[in-house]
Scaffold this active site. Structure first.
Site, PDB file in Angstrom:
ATOM      1  N   ASP A 119      43.075  40.408  41.866  1.00 16.04           N
ATOM      2  CA  ASP A 119      42.058  40.698  40.952  1.00 16.04           C
ATOM      3  C   ASP A 119      40.825  39.653  41.006  1.00 16.04           C
ATOM      4  O   ASP A 119      39.645  39.972  40.563  1.00 16.04           O
ATOM      5  CB  ASP A 119      42.289  41.092  39.663  1.00 16.04           C
ATOM      6  CG  ASP A 119      42.711  42.637  39.428  1.00 16.04           C
ATOM      7  OD1 ASP A 119      41.981  43.477  40.006  1.00 16.04           O
ATOM      8  OD2 ASP A 119      43.379  42.920  38.432  1.00 16.04           O
ATOM      9  N   GLN A 146      46.932  46.430  35.795  1.00 14.73           N
ATOM     10  CA  GLN A 146      45.792  47.324  35.551  1.00 14.73           C
ATOM     11  C   GLN A 146      45.496  47.053  34.039  1.00 14.73           C
ATOM     12  O   GLN A 146      46.178  47.110  33.252  1.00 14.73           O
ATOM     13  CB  GLN A 146      46.295  48.677  35.700  1.00 14.73           C
ATOM     14  CG  GLN A 146      45.233  49.732  35.408  1.00 14.73           C
ATOM     15  CD  GLN A 146      44.050  49.833  36.402  1.00 14.73           C
ATOM     16  OE1 GLN A 146      44.319  49.284  37.576  1.00 14.73           O
ATOM     17  NE2 GLN A 146      42.928  50.221  35.966  1.00 14.73           N
ATOM     18  N   LYS A 168      45.275  53.285  44.264  1.00 10.02           N
ATOM     19  CA  LYS A 168      45.452  52.096  44.941  1.00 10.02           C
ATOM     20  C   LYS A 168      46.769  52.104  45.808  1.00 10.02           C
ATOM     21  O   LYS A 168      46.576  51.404  46.933  1.00 10.02           O
ATOM     22  CB  LYS A 168      45.382  51.109  43.662  1.00 10.02           C
ATOM     23  CG  LYS A 168      44.245  50.753  43.161  1.00 10.02           C
ATOM     24  CD  LYS A 168      44.294  49.957  42.017  1.00 10.02           C
ATOM     25  CE  LYS A 168      42.981  49.639  41.265  1.00 10.02           C
ATOM     26  NZ  LYS A 168      42.984  49.004  40.032  1.00 10.02           N
TER      27      LYS A 168
HETATM   28  N1  GUN Z   1      40.522  48.318  35.094  1.00 13.63           N
HETATM   29  C1  GUN Z   1      39.364  48.602  35.674  1.00 13.63           C
HETATM   30  N2  GUN Z   1      38.786  47.784  36.555  1.00 13.63           N
HETATM   31  C2  GUN Z   1      39.842  47.137  36.844  1.00 13.63           C
HETATM   32  C3  GUN Z   1      40.291  46.115  38.043  1.00 13.63           C
HETATM   33  O1  GUN Z   1      39.221  45.938  38.859  1.00 13.63           O
HETATM   34  N3  GUN Z   1      41.287  45.448  37.849  1.00 13.63           N
HETATM   35  C4  GUN Z   1      42.447  45.801  36.906  1.00 13.63           C
HETATM   36  N4  GUN Z   1      43.377  45.202  37.110  1.00 13.63           N
HETATM   37  N5  GUN Z   1      42.191  46.649  36.097  1.00 13.63           N
HETATM   38  C5  GUN Z   1      40.871  47.341  35.908  1.00 13.63           C
END
Ligand code: GUN
Length: 298
Positions: free
Chosen positions: A121, A98, A54
């Site tokens: 998110d 995350q 990311k």
């Molecule tokens: N863990 C797996 N997918 C995601 C996501 O799209 N966002 C976040 N914050 N954690 C994740």
């Protein structure tokens, strides 16, 4: 009949290039680059890979990336204090914590602490609620990417039967909301559904988000259906690294479906591209400008 492979990697690259152009225009107009703060707690290897990816993609597209890596034993109060600082920081437009978090931290409390305007998110109850009542919202990235992939094949989805397998807050539920907003007739199926193959065979649009390798077989798929495979499962392989497969048996699906996303290279690359789209949307909204990623897709 053999279906078309939906090239998610190429569509994601196109979206990122368009976002980079938008960021350049913002810079030329004297605005700061959008800032994305990503918070990782603990040492989960898959999460580390995602967070690094990311940050890298953000910087490549001209965004500012701010990473906070905290130890596994971080207290919930300390994580909440960091979120409060990021909420107040004018240089931060988007915040992503995350998941999964270590077991001693309540994910719901952390998500609720994020400023909804910075919730890239789309997990905060305010954004979940806005999406469900059809108001402008920050929309979860994976379902947003899945919608863009569907629209790359067919712009008008009105009236189609859509089946979503999986009812998670991250994918299944927001996917269902987006499909309802696109005037589809939506069924959300899950591990307790009776006769899942029969439900799937009704689908003009089938979205699989269950985390079960190659569960969806060719004879579950209606001929000509659009199939979006959100699963990323690693099968053990003789080379010690294993093989990535989706929730759909790709070879069988391709023989029946109208179009299908591969794994890797389908829904996955769209998720990070949509995270950047949400970060630009949040940055623009904070200065009173609109940017609608789903209205400007491919
Ligand atoms: N863990 C797996 N997918 C995601 C996501 O799209 N966002 C976040 N914050 N954690 C994740």
């Amino acid at each position: 009949m053999s279906g078309r492979v939906i090239d998610g990697a190429a569509i994601a690259a196109g979206l990122v290039a368009r976002l980079a152009g938008e960021v350049s225009a913002d810079l030329a107009a004297g605005h700061a680059a959008p800032g994305l703060a990503v918070v990782l707690v603990g040492n989960d290897p898959a999460s580390r890979v995602y967070v690094r990816a990311k940050g890298r993609r953000a910087v490549e597209a001209g965004f500012r990336s701010i990473e906070h890596v905290l130890p596994e034993d971080t207290a919930e109060a300390d994580l909440l204090a960091l979120v409060a600082r990021l909420n107040a920081d004018p240089e931060v437009d988007g915040i992503l914590v995350q998941l999964p978090l270590p077991r001693h931290i309540a994910a719901a409390a952390v998500i609720a602490a994020i400023d909804p305007a910075k919730d890239v998110d789309g997990f905060h109850p305010v954004n979940v609620g806005r999406l469900s009542i059809g108001e402008d919202a920050l929309v979860p990235c994976t379902p947003m990417g899945a919608m863009m992939l569907l629209r790359s094949v067919r712009r008008d989805l009105a009236g189609l039967e859509a089946v979503v397998i999986g009812r998670s807050n991250i994918v299944g539920k927001p996917m269902a909301q987006l499909l309802i907003a696109a005037d589809c007739t939506v069924t959300v199926a899950h591990s307790r559904s009776r006769d899942l193959p029969a439900i799937c065979r009704r689908a003009d649009i089938l979205v699989a988000a269950v985390g079960r390798p190659e569960m969806v077989r060719g004879d579950w798929i209606r001929p000509g259906a659009l199939v979006i495979d959100v699963g990323i499962n690693r099968l053990p392989g003789s080379d010690g690294k294993g093989r990535l497969v989706g929730d759909v048996h790709f070879g069988e699906a391709l023989a029946v479906a109208g179009a299908v996303t591969p794994v890797p290279g389908g829904a996955g690359p769209m998720t990070i591209a949509c995270l950047l789209a949400n970060t630009l949307k949040a940055a623009r909204a904070r200065r009173g400008q609109r940017f609608d990623p789903l209205a400007t897709d491919a």
